[in-house]
Scaffold this motif. Sequence first.
Motif, PDB file in Angstrom:
ATOM      1  N   UNK A 124       0.863  -1.181   0.000  1.00  0.00           N
ATOM      2  CA  UNK A 124       0.000   0.000   0.000  1.00  0.00           C
ATOM      3  C   UNK A 124       0.899   1.230   0.000  1.00  0.00           C
ATOM      4  N   UNK A 125       0.341   2.363  -0.430  1.00  0.00           N
ATOM      5  CA  UNK A 125       1.101   3.607  -0.453  1.00  0.00           C
ATOM      6  C   UNK A 125       0.320   4.672   0.295  1.00  0.00           C
ATOM      7  N   UNK A 126       0.979   5.365   1.214  1.00  0.00           N
ATOM      8  CA  UNK A 126       0.306   6.398   1.987  1.00  0.00           C
ATOM      9  C   UNK A 126       0.752   7.779   1.569  1.00  0.00           C
ATOM     10  N   UNK A 127      -0.178   8.723   1.642  1.00  0.00           N
ATOM     11  CA  UNK A 127       0.226  10.106   1.421  1.00  0.00           C
ATOM     12  C   UNK A 127      -0.433  10.982   2.467  1.00  0.00           C
ATOM     13  N   UNK A 128       0.293  12.031   2.872  1.00  0.00           N
ATOM     14  CA  UNK A 128      -0.249  12.933   3.882  1.00  0.00           C
ATOM     15  C   UNK A 128      -1.262  13.862   3.246  1.00  0.00           C
ATOM     16  N   UNK A 129      -2.458  13.850   3.784  1.00  0.00           N
ATOM     17  CA  UNK A 129      -3.535  14.708   3.292  1.00  0.00           C
ATOM     18  C   UNK A 129      -4.161  15.397   4.493  1.00  0.00           C
ATOM     19  N   UNK A 130      -3.435  16.361   5.083  1.00  0.00           N
ATOM     20  CA  UNK A 130      -3.948  16.978   6.313  1.00  0.00           C
ATOM     21  C   UNK A 130      -5.229  17.767   6.071  1.00  0.00           C
ATOM     22  N   UNK A 131      -6.077  17.815   7.077  1.00  0.00           N
ATOM     23  CA  UNK A 131      -7.277  18.661   7.045  1.00  0.00           C
ATOM     24  C   UNK A 131      -6.981  19.846   7.949  1.00  0.00           C
ATOM     25  N   UNK A 132      -6.607  20.946   7.349  1.00  0.00           N
ATOM     26  CA  UNK A 132      -6.173  22.072   8.171  1.00  0.00           C
ATOM     27  C   UNK A 132      -4.904  21.672   8.897  1.00  0.00           C
ATOM     28  N   UNK A 133      -4.886  21.854  10.196  1.00  0.00           N
ATOM     29  CA  UNK A 133      -3.707  21.487  10.969  1.00  0.00           C
ATOM     30  C   UNK A 133      -3.759  20.074  11.492  1.00  0.00           C
ATOM     31  N   UNK A 134      -4.812  19.357  11.132  1.00  0.00           N
ATOM     32  CA  UNK A 134      -4.949  17.981  11.638  1.00  0.00           C
ATOM     33  C   UNK A 134      -4.312  17.003  10.663  1.00  0.00           C
ATOM     34  N   UNK A 135      -3.342  16.272  11.150  1.00  0.00           N
ATOM     35  CA  UNK A 135      -2.644  15.358  10.256  1.00  0.00           C
ATOM     36  C   UNK A 135      -3.553  14.197   9.878  1.00  0.00           C
ATOM     37  N   UNK A 136      -3.294  13.697   8.689  1.00  0.00           N
ATOM     38  CA  UNK A 136      -4.189  12.714   8.120  1.00  0.00           C
ATOM     39  C   UNK A 136      -3.413  11.981   7.041  1.00  0.00           C
ATOM     40  N   UNK A 137      -3.497  10.657   7.060  1.00  0.00           N
ATOM     41  CA  UNK A 137      -2.695   9.884   6.107  1.00  0.00           C
ATOM     42  C   UNK A 137      -3.600   8.924   5.354  1.00  0.00           C
ATOM     43  N   UNK A 138      -3.664   9.141   4.056  1.00  0.00           N
ATOM     44  CA  UNK A 138      -4.551   8.366   3.204  1.00  0.00           C
ATOM     45  C   UNK A 138      -3.762   7.256   2.511  1.00  0.00           C
ATOM     46  N   UNK A 139      -4.305   6.039   2.549  1.00  0.00           N
ATOM     47  CA  UNK A 139      -3.603   4.910   1.947  1.00  0.00           C
ATOM     48  C   UNK A 139      -4.368   4.401   0.733  1.00  0.00           C
ATOM     49  N   UNK A 140      -3.589   3.985  -0.257  1.00  0.00           N
ATOM     50  CA  UNK A 140      -4.198   3.353  -1.433  1.00  0.00           C
ATOM     51  C   UNK A 140      -3.442   2.062  -1.754  1.00  0.00           C
TER      52      UNK A 140
END
Lengths: 184, 184
Positions: A62-78
């Motif tokens: 799988x590959x993750x990329x950082x997709x923050x929502x504002x200042x909230x960190x968020x890591x989306x995997x595909x």
Amino acid sequence: MEEQRPAERNAVTPVVLGLLSLAPRTGYEIKQVVDRSTRNFWAASYGQIYPELRRLEAAGLIAGQDVPTGGRRRRLFRLTPAGRQALIEWLMGRETTIELRDESLLRLFFADAAPLELGLGLLEARQRGHEYQLGVLRSLAELPGNDPQFVELVLRWGIAFHEWGARWCQEERARIAAGTESAA
Amino acid sequence: MEEQRPAERNAVTPVVLGLLSLAPRTGYEIKQVVDRSTRNFWAASYGQIYPELRRLEAAGLIAGQDVPTGGRRRRLFRLTPAGRQALIEWLMGRETTIELRDESLLRLFFADAAPLELGLGLLEARQRGHEYQLGVLRSLAELPGNDPQFVELVLRWGIAFHEWGARWCQEERARIAAGTESAA
DNA sequence: TAGTGCATGTAATGCGTTACATGATTTC
DNA sequence: GAAATCATGTAACGCATTACATGCACTA
């Protein structure tokens, strides 16, 4: 001597790969979806999901990329192509674990130790349990938006199973009640 | 502050009490019976059974006596009145854990990621699994000696469940195959 | 501004299975 | 006399859940 580890899959591996095959998601979302779909036949917790996401990323499945929502960190995997391949290999796998832990059946099994009414009550309670689950699944099925056909198939399985289970309890209750009358 | 422990039951408690309510047995025999009866919906291992037997004896719910076979030590346990009471209280219990871990359903759930034939193969494999279990349970049911009625009821449940499951797979395979034809 | 939900992460806990150790007895 | 079965018991291991910690964002 170090062992070769081809993929070293564990219990959550297929859930993560499978859910990411349907859509990219964060760990948090994976947990939410699991709780609304596979939970009834295959559970998973945060304590498994997050470490597994890192492991699968390191393995290139799988590959993750950082997709923050504002200042909230968020890591989306595909899912990567290698990950899809691993998923398909698991789908083709031979050995299949099926485990059940059903305290309701266990109670029924030992119900001869108590008066008959208790056993009948257990059957009735089991029936109500089936009917409750049936309500949950039916409302899920009525939700708009159409699922892929096998996702829908498994939902249909759940509905059919609880319908069958409720009917079985009903019939056995009648059966036992009838037997009691003729013996009286 | 020490907690009060009314009975401190764990997962094997009801199995031990329940099986001893049917007949006095050794730990070894309990394990054998479990593996031939409740295993499919409630498993138990030596690592749980032996410590639990000592615990239940200390709590006065079961009573053990040494019944050696020649020089081979052997300890037979029977249910005490307090143990029978504890069993009945468990039978009347409200909360009921039901957990399922079914890799076959999980595979079906994610079968959209692969060609349709793979999904059909999964359904067929599942059907064969049901049919196999059906054979095992039917031969169990044909064994001479009649079980208590609720023991027999649960066996009937198993048979009916696998009959239903096999039929469901068969029907869904036909359904999907029909859908494919009309789409072609 | 307090509460809920989004989001990630880990440590502690609890539990069940596996594997092994021991030794006697029965069966082939 | 070798192998299988009876019989008891525990240590190690693996695994999954629970609980907690952290912090941002939204909403009432």
